[in-house]
Design a protein around this motif. Structure first.
Motif, mmCIF file in Angstrom:
data_model
loop_
_atom_site.group_PDB
_atom_site.id
_atom_site.type_symbol
_atom_site.label_atom_id
_atom_site.label_comp_id
_atom_site.label_asym_id
_atom_site.label_seq_id
_atom_site.Cartn_x
_atom_site.Cartn_y
_atom_site.Cartn_z
ATOM 1 N N LEU B 185 36.722 53.481 39.358
ATOM 2 C CA LEU B 185 36.733 54.644 38.464
ATOM 3 C C LEU B 185 35.922 54.345 37.202
ATOM 4 N N LEU B 186 36.122 53.162 36.681
ATOM 5 C CA LEU B 186 35.399 52.749 35.473
ATOM 6 C C LEU B 186 33.897 52.685 35.744
ATOM 7 N N LYS B 187 33.555 52.176 36.930
ATOM 8 C CA LYS B 187 32.148 52.056 37.310
ATOM 9 C C LYS B 187 31.500 53.436 37.331
ATOM 10 N N LYS B 188 32.240 54.400 37.874
ATOM 11 C CA LYS B 188 31.710 55.763 37.952
ATOM 12 C C LYS B 188 31.437 56.318 36.556
ATOM 13 N N SER B 189 32.313 55.965 35.610
ATOM 14 C CA SER B 189 32.126 56.502 34.264
ATOM 15 C C SER B 189 31.093 55.699 33.474
ATOM 16 N N GLY B 190 30.327 54.854 34.168
ATOM 17 C CA GLY B 190 29.193 54.197 33.510
ATOM 18 C C GLY B 190 29.474 52.825 32.953
ATOM 19 N N HIS B 191 30.691 52.323 33.126
ATOM 20 C CA HIS B 191 30.990 50.968 32.645
ATOM 21 C C HIS B 191 30.426 49.926 33.610
ATOM 22 N N SER B 192 30.135 48.750 33.071
ATOM 23 C CA SER B 192 29.759 47.635 33.933
ATOM 24 C C SER B 192 30.920 46.646 33.953
ATOM 25 N N VAL B 193 31.126 46.018 35.108
ATOM 26 C CA VAL B 193 32.212 45.050 35.215
ATOM 27 C C VAL B 193 31.648 43.721 35.715
ATOM 28 N N ILE B 194 32.016 42.641 35.015
ATOM 29 C CA ILE B 194 31.692 41.307 35.532
ATOM 30 C C ILE B 194 32.985 40.749 36.116
ATOM 31 N N PHE B 195 32.964 40.496 37.411
ATOM 32 C CA PHE B 195 34.177 40.155 38.138
ATOM 33 C C PHE B 195 34.096 38.687 38.555
ATOM 34 N N ILE B 196 34.901 37.852 37.882
ATOM 35 C CA ILE B 196 34.883 36.420 38.205
ATOM 36 C C ILE B 196 35.934 36.173 39.268
ATOM 37 N N SER B 197 35.565 35.536 40.354
ATOM 38 C CA SER B 197 36.563 35.355 41.417
ATOM 39 C C SER B 197 36.272 34.166 42.294
ATOM 40 N N HIS B 198 37.314 33.760 42.982
ATOM 41 C CA HIS B 198 37.240 32.750 44.026
ATOM 42 C C HIS B 198 37.292 33.394 45.389
ATOM 43 N N LYS B 199 37.745 34.658 45.398
ATOM 44 C CA LYS B 199 38.152 35.236 46.683
ATOM 45 C C LYS B 199 37.026 36.046 47.264
#
Lengths: 363, 514, 346
Positions: B185-199
């Motif tokens: 939802l956030l992505k759609k509203s133009g936000h960028s997300v940096i997702f740190i993960s192991h999985k």
């Protein structure tokens, strides 16, 4: 990686020296500002302690109690508990030793036995003093520093009570105890000075503590508990009792310091205020980086500063208390990690970068 | 449009550790970008640099195409960068609203306007469908809700780029699913997300692009569509090896450790160990597998005597350890490799020799009268440094100057040579380099077989539990939920199902295997 | 007769409590910020000395008061400088500052006046005014207790109330509490932890400084060396009894005021002075130990209560249900095929 360690070691020494110099500089500026005759005062402060046999003797004489309290604070500082009851322990040790000396004065007990008894009583008094905050801390989790500071006041009033109500010589012109007697007077070591056998006792204690710290199991336990209590617990070292015991042992030295000082320096007991030796001891331990071997050296430094200050005081009326400002500055600067740390960081960073390059060149 | 770019970032810590070396990567607007890598690959450091919590020695950061200097979190927030930390940055005694508005509180008459705080928070929560009650106290929320408060905090400050540091590590699958919906939802509203993960599966499901870090270096950025899990994991780890340890069949002797109906309550009053029973015999390794945080550390603390237990009993060599001092338990045959090697396993400011001798310096054979025997200590330490190939300058080097793997070697060297007949190994190879890990595992197996000692291996590393253990138990929510007589015969899939609670064995099925 | 005596006794309790209240508040604000304030002693000493000096120079008590406040603030800021900027150990730095202050005030007194123990003979300083409240005159006990107290005694009570509002409702107060509870959280939303520490120390210094001013310009009318005599530590003790709640700290300080007042009364009798002087300190130690025991007990009870609450409910573990890469395959040894297999199975 060994480079990092080497840089750190050199850096530590240089840092302490710079801190001392800086504090001295500030003190000199203050002295110069308030004095009518600044050059005279400054030379008295700096060179004065070395300008006569008597003055050099004064440094060593003052060193004696400071070595004792410095050892006491090494124990306290090594296990990271700021138990400052060593200050009151000096008074209590001195006072009770005086009581013993007075009680034995007119008996047939030989002098050396009386002296040993006095010192033992002093040590026990010191152990009692530091044990109270230590136990309050370990058993009840009450703050050891606050308790010990409160206790210092209690010990002070208790000893003045004894002085005024139990051992007071009504015939003396000031508030003072009965004479302690010639037989307990610690023998003079070097004629023309006041240096007494206490210096040897103090140095013997330094040797003993150094062995205890580095060559005996208890010292190992103490150091481990001080740096990392959870490791100590995990490996099976009894943390609580080590913490209490090391404070109690430390207290013994502070108490001994009080009794040795009384026996060595005074014909009567007349302390009506805290001596300040205990607080000086903390500073000595900080400067010596908890290492008992370095205690005589830093005690000498403090004794030198104090001797200079009291010379200034007798010649010019400037109160010797200005020394405590120097001490405060030194402690803060030595304790402040950030003091000159930019310099240290740059050194280590460039070393790391260099070794990285070497590695890359190899690969 | 490029939302953010980090260029040629180099970060060296004061102790000389090079955490990031010349890393470059960029994030587009409206993109979910994954940042992946092993433990200690430098992901967290890189994000700390971006968020202004660490200052890099070299490198540039661009936000919206303009070069910026970020010197503090405040700077980062002002430039539209928000971060949700792995450990929540919340004030427990305050309400959701107070936490969300912390630092940007609306004021009335010079005092904080609590009503406006609540209103603002509630509106924001409703806008992004977070379903939070703004007046609830944070300490009473579930972990999933706390994380939402964290995200809300960043959004309330106008974050356009959101950094999430391993956000799903603490969530239930349900909560994870919800989080993903909200992130999309956030992505759609133009936000960028940096997702740190192991999985990997989460990265594959959620993200558009991925940047891979390895040992502080950048190992490239790829669109997810070009990768599969296999390729991605190879980029991360760089080797494709299945651990194989050759070992003879166990010849179990008499019981060494018996755990009977062990019960433990945590400080918060939660049941963290629920009637656990098992026996370990001479000459065998019992493995305990499970997702981290299911009671493994309590189990290890109870068995080693570090914590008291509330019910049941632990017998070591036939004697209960209840109420005994740790030194006494160690003397009667316990040795223990703790999970947290830096704060529990060693003293970082003491020398290798001091650390190696820590449990035996006062044994009669190491003493000369009432003094420590320096010569013996030196000889023993040097022998161990040689045997365990601990790379160091000499025995007097302080532990903190060694690498992680060498520190663990010191701990292992001490614990395996203490003369105990039971070794409790809790995560013995976590965060340790490949070579050292292999050496530790092989050493463990060899010791158990040759000297007929018993060992309990607690590990979240499946590869390790499966290959090193003889028998295998699975722990979940403080209970043993599965038992296998031959660890090497169990498949990862099957084990995963038990660990996740998809399957559970009945007591009858486990009968005789404990 | 006896009402009058009770009134007088309470009057002296309030009077003796005043410096303790300021010390307690000085410690309380620090406690809220998660700091341990042992240096109220120094703040008070400097406040007392500088207050008297400025008063003497300018002839104005009010400027003296202001000077004392500034002195306290500066002392607080010095601690902040050493511990926040210099990263010195908090305990060690405060011990050092206390050491430097007890000697430093004596030294300064000498530099200014030539006297080494008191300013009574050399500096002409006044006391802050006492406030007459005529309407209380005829109320029994309370009238005697509250009427004609020093301005700062009322000030102390007011300060406690204001500090309470400040901590609970002001933006800065909220920030201070946030820093005290979770400095990382505060830092992460851009509240500068070090600025907050500086501010806290400044406010703490202000309160300590006022307490010092009361010592030399209210309780007595001159500076005497080491006149604070452990009151800073007693204040610290009062504050830690109530975890830094300002109103609570004030009330606790008053309890210590009672022991001071009793000691003062006993000094008028035949009781040995030195033993009587021990009383306030002994009470502090005992109270400190009792509080610590209570704190442990309540903590244990809380755990037990919680335990009994949750024991009947099933499924109480907040299990991390997700399988992490770490847990699914050995990150250290790095077998990718196992990971891929494990990962896809979930």
């Amino acid at each position: 990686m060994n480079k990092t360690k080497r840089i750190e070691n050199t850096f530590d020494v240089v840092r302490i020296l710079i801190a001392i110099l800086l504090a001295y500089l500030i003190a000199l500026i203050i002295l110069a500002l308030i004095s009518d005759d600044p050059w005279n005062v400054i030379s008295l402060f700096i060179i004065g302690p070395f300008n006569s046999k008597k003055h050099v003797g004064d440094i060593f004489t003052l060193m004696i109690p400071l070595v004792f309290t410095g050892l006491c604070m090494c124990f306290v500082y090594a296990i990271n508990k700021f138990n400052l009851a060593g200050e009151g322990a000096v008074n209590l040790g001195g006072c009770l030793a005086a009581c013993v000396a007075i009680a034995l004065r007119d008996t047939a007990v030989p002098g050396w036995i009386a002296i040993i008894l006095c010192i033992i009583v002093g040590a026990l008094a010191g152990m009692l003093s530091t044990a109270i905050p230590a136990i309050a801390d370990q058993v009840f989790h009450a703050d050891v520093c606050v308790i010990s500071l409160m206790l210092n006041y209690i010990l002070l009033y208790f000893t003045t009570y004894i002085l005024k109500n139990v051992i007071k010589d009504q015939g003396a012109s000031v508030t003072a105890s009965y004479k302690l007697g010639r037989k307990v007077k610690l023998a003079n070591l070097i004629p023309g000075t006041q240096i007494h056998i206490g210096l040897l006792i103090a140095l013997a204690c330094v040797v003993f503590v150094a062995i205890l710290f580095y060559k005996m199991p208890f010292g190992y336990k103490m150091r481990a508990v001080g740096v990392n209590p959870s490791f100590a617990r995990y490996i099976g070292i009894p943390v609580g009792s080590t913490i209490i015991l090391s404070q109690v042992i430390g207290g013994a030295f502070a108490g001994m310091g009080g009794s040795v000082q009384i026996l060595g320096m005074f014909p009567r007991y007349k302390w009506e205020s805290l001596t300040g030796y205990g607080f000086d001891g903390l500073m000595i331990a900080v400067l010596a980086r908890k290492n008992p071997v370095l205690v005589p050296l830093s005690a000498f430094l403090i004794a030198y500063i104090r001797t200079g200050a009291s010379l200034v005081a007798t010649k010019t009326q400037i109160p010797p208390e200005f020394v405590s400002i120097i001490q405060g500055i030194i402690i803060v600067l030595v304790a402040a990690e950030m003091f000159l740390s930019g310099w240290k960081k740059r050194l280590i960073f460039s070393a790391a970068k260099k070794s990285l390059k070497e590695k890359e060149a190899k690969a | 449009m490029e939302a953010l770019k980090m260029e040629n970032i180099t970060k060296i810590y004061p102790n000389g550790f090079v955490a990031n070396k010349g890393i470059t990567f960029s994030v587009q607007e409206g993109e979910i970008h994954a940042l992946v890598g092993e433990n200690g690959a430098g992901k967290t450091t890189l994000m700390k640099v971006l968020f202004g919590m660490e200052q890099p020695q070299e490198g540039r950061i661009y936000v919206g195409g303009k070069q910026v200097k970020i010197t503090s979190p405040l700077d980062a927030i002002a430039k539209g960068v928000g971060m949700v930390h792995q450990h929540f940055m919340l004030v427990p005694s305050m309400t959701v609203a107070q936490n969300v508005t912390l630092g940007i509180e609306p004021r009335k008459h010079g005092l904080v306007d609590n009503e406006a705080c609540v209103k603002m928070t509630q509106q924001l929560s409703d806008k992004y469908q977070f379903g939070l009650d703004a007046t609830a106290t944070v300490s009473e929320l579930s972990v999933g809700l706390m994380q939402k408060v964290e995200i809300l905090k960043a959004l309330a400050r106008g974050a356009k780029v959101l950094i999430l540091d391993e956000p799903t590590a603490v969530l239930t699958p349900q909560e994870t699913k919800e989080l993903f919906e909200q992130l999309k939802l956030l992505k759609k509203s133009g936000h960028s997300v940096i997702f740190i993960s192991h999985k990997l599966e989460e990265v594959m499901e959620l993200c558009d692009n991925v940047t891979i870090l390895r040992h502080g270096y950048c190992n490239g950025s790829y669109p997810i569509s070009e990768l599969d899990e296999r390729k991605l994991s190879r980029l991360m780890v760089g080797r494709d090896v299945i651990l194989k340890i050759e070992k003879p069949d166990p010849k179990p002797g008499k019981p060494v450790l018996e755990v009977k109906n062990l019960e433990k309550l945590s400080d918060e009053g939660k049941v963290v160990l629920d009637h656990i029973s098992f026996t370990i015999r001479e000459g065998e390794v019992l493995g305990i597998a499970g997702v981290e945080g299911n009671g493994q550390n309590y189990l290890s603390d109870c068995i080693s005597g570090m914590q008291k237990y509330d019910g049941g009993d632990v017998l070591l060599n036939g004697k209960s350890i209840s109420g005994r001092k740790i030194s006494d338990i160690r003397r009667s045959g316990m040795s223990h490799i703790p999970e947290d090697r830096m704060t529990v396993g060693c003293v970082s400011t003491m020398s290798i020799m001091d650390n190696v001798m820590a449990d035996r310096f006062d044994r009669p054979e190491n003493m000369k009268g009432i003094f420590l025997d320096q010569q013996k200590a030196i000889a023993q330490t040097d022998a161990l440094i040689k045997e365990f190939e601990i790379s160091c300058d000499d025995r007097s080097e302080e532990i903190r100057l060694l690498s992680g793997g060498n520190i663990q070697k010191v701990v292992v060297a001490r614990e395996f040579t203490s003369g105990a007949n039971f070794v409790l190994a809790n995560q013995p190879t976590r965060g340790v380099d490949v070579g050292t890990a292999e050496m530790i595992r092989k050493y463990l197996v060899r010791q158990v077989r040759e000297k007929q000692i018993a060992s309990l291996l607690i590990s979240a590393d499946l590869n390790e539990v499966l290959e090193v253990s003889d028998r295998l138990l699975v722990i979940r929510q403080g209970k043993i939920v599965a038992a296998f007589s031959k660890a090497s015969m169990v498949s990862e899939d099957e084990l995963g199902e038990y660990m996740l609670g998809i399957k559970t064995m009945t007591p009858d099925e486990m009968e005789g295997l404990l | 007769m006896s009402a009058l005596r009770i009134g007088s006794f309470l009057y002296s309790v309030l009077r003796l409590s005043t410096p303790l209240i300021f010390a307690a508040l000085s410690a309380a604000i620090c406690e809220k910020a998660g700091l341990f304030n042992m240096a109220a002693e120094s703040m008070m000493l400097w406040g007392a000395l500088i207050g008297v000096m400025v008063n003497g120079w300018t002839g104005s008590v009010w400027l003296g008061f202001l000077g004392g406040c500034c002195a306290g603030v500066v002392t607080g800021l010095l601690i902040a400088l050493a511990t926040v900027k210099g990263k010195a150990d908090l305990m060690l730095a405060q011990i050092a500052i206390n050491l430097a202050s007890s000697g430093g005030t004596i030294f300064m007194l000498y530099v200014v006046t030539g006297d080494k123990s008191t300013s009574a003979m050399t500096i002409k300083s006044q006391s802050l005014p006492k406030i007459a409240l005529p309407f209380l005159k005829n109320v029994p006990v309370i009238g005697r207790m509250l009427n004609n107290q020093n301005l700062l005694t009322y000030g102390a009570i007011l300060a406690a109330i204001l500090l309470m509002i400040f901590i609970k409702r002001s933006r800065t107060g909220v920030h201070i509490r946030a820093v005290g509870e979770n400095p990382n959280a505060a830092e992460s939303v851009g509240i500068s932890v070090s600025k907050t520490y500086f501010l806290t120390w400044a406010i703490s210094g202000l309160l300590g400084g006022i307490g010092g001013v009361f010592m030399s310009m209210g309780y007595t009318s001159a500076f005497t060396k080491n006149m604070v005599a452990g009151r800073g530590y007693i204040g610290l003790c009062a504050s830690s009894m109530v975890r830094g709640n300002p109103i609570g700290a004030m009330l606790c300080a008053m309890v210590f005021g009672v022991s001071d007042a009793i000691a003062n009364q006993l000094q008028l009798t035949n009781a040995p002075v030195d033993l009587v002087m021990m009383l306030p300190y002994a009470v502090t130690i005992i109270v400190l130990i009792i509080i610590s025991v209570i704190k442990i007990r309540t903590h244990v009870r809380k755990i037990k209560n919680k335990a009994s609450q949750v024991k009947d409910q099933p499924g109480i573990l907040p299990a991390g249900l997700s399988l992490s890469l770490d847990s699914l395959y050995g990150i250290a040894s790095g077998p990718c095929s196992a990971a891929a297999a494990g990962g896809s199975s979930v």
